[in-house]
Design a protein around this motif. Sequence first.
Motif, PDB file in Angstrom:
ATOM      1  N   SER A 113     -11.771 -52.793   8.686  1.00 35.74           N
ATOM      2  CA  SER A 113     -13.004 -52.045   8.452  1.00 35.74           C
ATOM      3  C   SER A 113     -14.229 -52.749   9.016  1.00 35.74           C
ATOM      4  CB  SER A 113     -13.197 -51.819   6.947  1.00 35.74           C
ATOM      5  OG  SER A 113     -13.375 -53.065   6.285  1.00 35.74           O
ATOM      6  N   VAL A 114     -14.068 -54.038   9.370  1.00 33.86           N
ATOM      7  CA  VAL A 114     -15.204 -54.761   9.922  1.00 33.86           C
ATOM      8  C   VAL A 114     -15.588 -54.203  11.278  1.00 33.86           C
ATOM      9  CG1 VAL A 114     -15.991 -57.009  10.754  1.00 33.86           C
ATOM     10  CG2 VAL A 114     -14.647 -56.850   8.640  1.00 33.86           C
ATOM     11  N   TYR A 115     -14.632 -53.851  12.090  1.00 36.40           N
ATOM     12  CA  TYR A 115     -14.909 -53.446  13.455  1.00 36.40           C
ATOM     13  C   TYR A 115     -15.685 -52.128  13.549  1.00 36.40           C
ATOM     14  CZ  TYR A 115     -11.712 -57.227  14.525  1.00 36.40           C
ATOM     15  OH  TYR A 115     -11.126 -58.449  14.610  1.00 36.40           O
ATOM     16  N   PRO A 116     -15.293 -51.072  12.804  1.00 38.97           N
ATOM     17  CA  PRO A 116     -16.131 -49.857  12.842  1.00 38.97           C
ATOM     18  C   PRO A 116     -17.563 -50.107  12.405  1.00 38.97           C
ATOM     19  CG  PRO A 116     -13.997 -49.375  11.891  1.00 38.97           C
ATOM     20  CD  PRO A 116     -14.064 -50.862  12.045  1.00 38.97           C
ATOM     21  N   THR A 117     -17.743 -50.991  11.425  1.00 38.83           N
ATOM     22  CA  THR A 117     -19.105 -51.288  10.965  1.00 38.83           C
ATOM     23  C   THR A 117     -19.932 -51.949  12.067  1.00 38.83           C
ATOM     24  OG1 THR A 117     -18.293 -51.571   8.708  1.00 38.83           O
ATOM     25  CG2 THR A 117     -20.451 -52.509   9.241  1.00 38.83           C
ATOM     26  N   TRP A 118     -19.344 -52.920  12.732  1.00 38.74           N
ATOM     27  CA  TRP A 118     -20.081 -53.596  13.794  1.00 38.74           C
ATOM     28  C   TRP A 118     -20.326 -52.670  14.979  1.00 38.74           C
ATOM     29  CZ3 TRP A 118     -22.863 -57.609  13.085  1.00 38.74           C
ATOM     30  CH2 TRP A 118     -22.523 -58.560  12.106  1.00 38.74           C
ATOM     31  N   PHE A 119     -19.370 -51.807  15.262  1.00 31.85           N
ATOM     32  CA  PHE A 119     -19.588 -50.848  16.345  1.00 31.85           C
ATOM     33  C   PHE A 119     -20.669 -49.832  15.983  1.00 31.85           C
ATOM     34  CE2 PHE A 119     -15.173 -51.877  17.860  1.00 31.85           C
ATOM     35  CZ  PHE A 119     -15.591 -52.435  19.051  1.00 31.85           C
ATOM     36  N   PHE A 120     -20.812 -49.559  14.694  1.00 29.71           N
ATOM     37  CA  PHE A 120     -21.782 -48.573  14.241  1.00 29.71           C
ATOM     38  C   PHE A 120     -23.209 -49.121  14.254  1.00 29.71           C
ATOM     39  CE2 PHE A 120     -24.237 -47.123  10.526  1.00 29.71           C
ATOM     40  CZ  PHE A 120     -24.398 -45.791  10.866  1.00 29.71           C
ATOM     41  N   LEU A 121     -23.356 -50.405  14.007  1.00 25.18           N
ATOM     42  CA  LEU A 121     -24.686 -50.984  13.844  1.00 25.18           C
ATOM     43  C   LEU A 121     -25.605 -50.805  15.058  1.00 25.18           C
ATOM     44  CD1 LEU A 121     -24.044 -54.242  11.786  1.00 25.18           C
ATOM     45  CD2 LEU A 121     -25.207 -52.147  11.075  1.00 25.18           C
ATOM     46  N   PRO A 122     -25.149 -51.052  16.296  1.00 27.65           N
ATOM     47  CA  PRO A 122     -26.077 -50.843  17.434  1.00 27.65           C
ATOM     48  C   PRO A 122     -26.595 -49.418  17.521  1.00 27.65           C
ATOM     49  CG  PRO A 122     -24.166 -52.111  18.114  1.00 27.65           C
ATOM     50  CD  PRO A 122     -23.871 -51.629  16.736  1.00 27.65           C
ATOM     51  N   ALA A 123     -25.697 -48.448  17.308  1.00 24.37           N
ATOM     52  CA  ALA A 123     -26.143 -47.051  17.334  1.00 24.37           C
ATOM     53  C   ALA A 123     -27.119 -46.772  16.201  1.00 24.37           C
ATOM     54  CB  ALA A 123     -24.934 -46.119  17.248  1.00 24.37           C
ATOM     55  N   ALA A 124     -26.857 -47.354  15.020  1.00 20.34           N
ATOM     56  CA  ALA A 124     -27.759 -47.142  13.887  1.00 20.34           C
ATOM     57  C   ALA A 124     -29.135 -47.737  14.155  1.00 20.34           C
ATOM     58  CB  ALA A 124     -27.156 -47.761  12.627  1.00 20.34           C
ATOM     59  N   VAL A 125     -29.175 -48.905  14.770  1.00 21.20           N
ATOM     60  CA  VAL A 125     -30.457 -49.534  15.101  1.00 21.20           C
ATOM     61  C   VAL A 125     -31.230 -48.681  16.107  1.00 21.20           C
ATOM     62  CG1 VAL A 125     -31.532 -51.536  16.200  1.00 21.20           C
ATOM     63  CG2 VAL A 125     -29.674 -51.865  14.550  1.00 21.20           C
ATOM     64  N   ILE A 126     -30.544 -48.228  17.151  1.00 23.22           N
ATOM     65  CA  ILE A 126     -31.200 -47.389  18.161  1.00 23.22           C
ATOM     66  C   ILE A 126     -31.701 -46.093  17.534  1.00 23.22           C
ATOM     67  CG2 ILE A 126     -30.825 -46.079  20.282  1.00 23.22           C
ATOM     68  CD1 ILE A 126     -28.839 -48.246  21.133  1.00 23.22           C
ATOM     69  N   TYR A 127     -30.873 -45.482  16.683  1.00 22.73           N
ATOM     70  CA  TYR A 127     -31.262 -44.237  16.012  1.00 22.73           C
ATOM     71  C   TYR A 127     -32.475 -44.460  15.113  1.00 22.73           C
ATOM     72  CZ  TYR A 127     -30.834 -40.082  13.059  1.00 22.73           C
ATOM     73  OH  TYR A 127     -31.089 -38.917  12.377  1.00 22.73           O
ATOM     74  N   GLY A 128     -32.466 -45.575  14.395  1.00 25.77           N
ATOM     75  CA  GLY A 128     -33.593 -45.856  13.513  1.00 25.77           C
ATOM     76  C   GLY A 128     -34.881 -46.119  14.267  1.00 25.77           C
ATOM     77  N   VAL A 129     -34.780 -46.871  15.371  1.00 19.61           N
ATOM     78  CA  VAL A 129     -35.983 -47.227  16.128  1.00 19.61           C
ATOM     79  C   VAL A 129     -36.524 -46.027  16.898  1.00 19.61           C
ATOM     80  CG1 VAL A 129     -36.840 -48.633  18.048  1.00 19.61           C
ATOM     81  CG2 VAL A 129     -35.368 -49.657  16.301  1.00 19.61           C
ATOM     82  N   LEU A 130     -35.636 -45.242  17.505  1.00 26.22           N
ATOM     83  CA  LEU A 130     -36.080 -44.160  18.385  1.00 26.22           C
ATOM     84  C   LEU A 130     -36.260 -42.826  17.674  1.00 26.22           C
ATOM     85  CD1 LEU A 130     -33.945 -44.872  21.589  1.00 26.22           C
ATOM     86  CD2 LEU A 130     -36.275 -45.608  21.057  1.00 26.22           C
TER      87      LEU A 130
END
Length: 305
Positions: free
Chosen positions: A24-41
């Motif tokens: 479950s660690v890998y989906p979380t880490w893969f999700f974080l960059p998209a979440a950061v971009i979504y939050g910022v933009l």
Amino acid sequence: MAAEVAMGSAAVARTQGSARRKTSVYPTWFFLPAAVIYGVLFLYPTVASLFFSMTRWTLFEANFIGLDNFVQFFREPFLVKGLTNTLIYAFVTSGLKVVIGLLLGVLLTSNIIGRGYLRAVIFFPVLVSTVGVGITFTVMMHPTQGVINETLALFGLPKPGWLTDPNLALLSVAFVDVWKGVGLATVIYIAGIVSIPQEYFEASTIDGANSWQNFWNITLPLARPATVTVVTLSLIGGLRSFDLIWAMTRGGPGFTSDVIASVIYKQYQAGFYGLSTAGNVVLFVMVAIIIVPLSIWFNRREVEQ
């Protein structure tokens, strides 16, 4: 024996739990960059717009005034006119794109001569700059020297003021929008129609159905996913339309072809930053109110079928 079984079950459970934790660690880490971009933009600008819509702000300061900008927005007649024009423009353009795109999709999936060439011709306007299309049609729709009115004059027909008549300006721009965007709708319909199994048409033909019955009973229902896509994209594009209207009429004559986006731009130009930001929020809410329930309804219908 029972104790050994219980211990074995517990060990298996621990092994499975640790395996789940490890994987479950890998989906979380893969999700974080998209979440950061979504939050910022997206999330941060959305929240910031909501805040600044309730202020009277400049580049250097912001004074909180509550909902005064929204109250003023709906009190101004030209702002309400822009809201009405936005709805008219969106529904006219999306409706015509659905109808014309479907008809062209059926035509260009039939056995006609030059089918590939016609597909390219119809899709070509999608690739052209919107501003370029607007300038070109502004020249063509000139009331006295435009090629459209000159052609009408050859047949003894009157020369309408396509972009100067308050009753025609908005619809004239809408028809240009349809001309430019119907190619994309056609391509979507072509993809939806060619994905329909040919066995349905063969069985229908054996049963004696004609072309109209095939279209009504097979093509139209089974091309529904394409229709959902075209309606959604066309409505969103129509509600957010700005560049073509600004290139052709700049909201004129008067405010008769203004839409929300052009009104927002004019308010920014005039220095009313808080009021224009409130207009952005109104536009966002309007798009969400129309598109979200429509998407839910379409998805529900698709599940039921």
